[in-house]
Write a protein that holds these residues in place. Structure first.
Motif, PDB file in Angstrom:
ATOM      1  N   GLN A  84     -19.034 -30.446 128.313  1.00 27.40           N
ATOM      2  CA  GLN A  84     -19.775 -29.849 129.434  1.00 27.40           C
ATOM      3  C   GLN A  84     -20.422 -30.919 130.305  1.00 27.40           C
ATOM      4  O   GLN A  84     -21.618 -30.916 130.577  1.00 27.40           O
ATOM      5  CB  GLN A  84     -20.805 -28.846 128.927  1.00 27.40           C
TER       6      GLN A  84
ATOM      7  N   VAL B 196     -17.457 -26.414 132.099  1.00 28.42           N
ATOM      8  CA  VAL B 196     -18.615 -27.258 132.332  1.00 28.42           C
ATOM      9  C   VAL B 196     -19.818 -26.413 132.736  1.00 28.42           C
ATOM     10  O   VAL B 196     -20.931 -26.631 132.273  1.00 28.42           O
ATOM     11  CB  VAL B 196     -18.315 -28.326 133.412  1.00 28.42           C
TER      12      VAL B 196
ATOM     13  N   ARG C 231     -22.754 -24.452 130.537  1.00 25.42           N
ATOM     14  CA  ARG C 231     -24.057 -25.038 130.165  1.00 25.42           C
ATOM     15  C   ARG C 231     -25.160 -24.370 130.971  1.00 25.42           C
ATOM     16  O   ARG C 231     -26.187 -23.985 130.430  1.00 25.42           O
ATOM     17  CB  ARG C 231     -24.029 -26.538 130.426  1.00 25.42           C
TER      18      ARG C 231
END
Length: 141
Positions: A96, A134, A137
């Motif tokens: 992430q 990503v 998060r």
């Protein structure tokens, strides 16, 4: 496509001994939010991001003269310049991260690839998949 075909190569490193205020000023001057932290020989030791500065310096009310080594992210997420771009995308998603360093066999910085670089050059669905992974998060914060 290989990582070396799209990585930015004019990347500055910051010393682990630099102060956080000096690093922040370099970020401001270059309009960036990410600096690799390297030793004197150019070997990558970690990274310093604008998020590191916000969370580990400002939120903790640390002295502006705090060394970068005290607040940097020590985890190095990297690929090789010769790796296929899919490898970089896999690592970005798995960890992430919005940027990945390209490091040579000796551990020296060769370049950096950001999500925006991938979006510009990757016409497959991989770029959007990587962005979703990503951004998970932020979705869980």
């Amino acid at each position: 496509m290989r990582c070396e075909e799209i990585m930015k190569t004019n990347v500055e490193c910051v010393s682990r001994d630099a102060t956080v205020v000096d690093a922040a000023r370099r970020m401001r001057a270059s309009n960036i939010g990410f600096l690799p932290v390297c030793d004197e020989a150019g070997k990558v030791l970690g990274t310093l991001t604008d998020r590191d500065l916000a969370i580990r310096v400002i939120a903790d009310e640390r002295d502006p003269e705090t060394p970068v080594s005290d607040v940097m992210t020590r985890e190095v997420v990297a690929c090789s310049p010769g790796d296929d771009l899919e490898r970089a995308e896999e690592l970005l998603g798995a960890y992430q991260k919005s940027r990945i360093m390209c490091i040579d066999a000796e551990g020296h910085l060769s370049g950096v690839i950001s999500l925006s670089d991938i979006a510009q050059y990757d016409e497959s669905e991989n770029a959007s998949r990587t962005l979703r992974e990503v951004s998970e998060r932020e979705a869980h914060a």
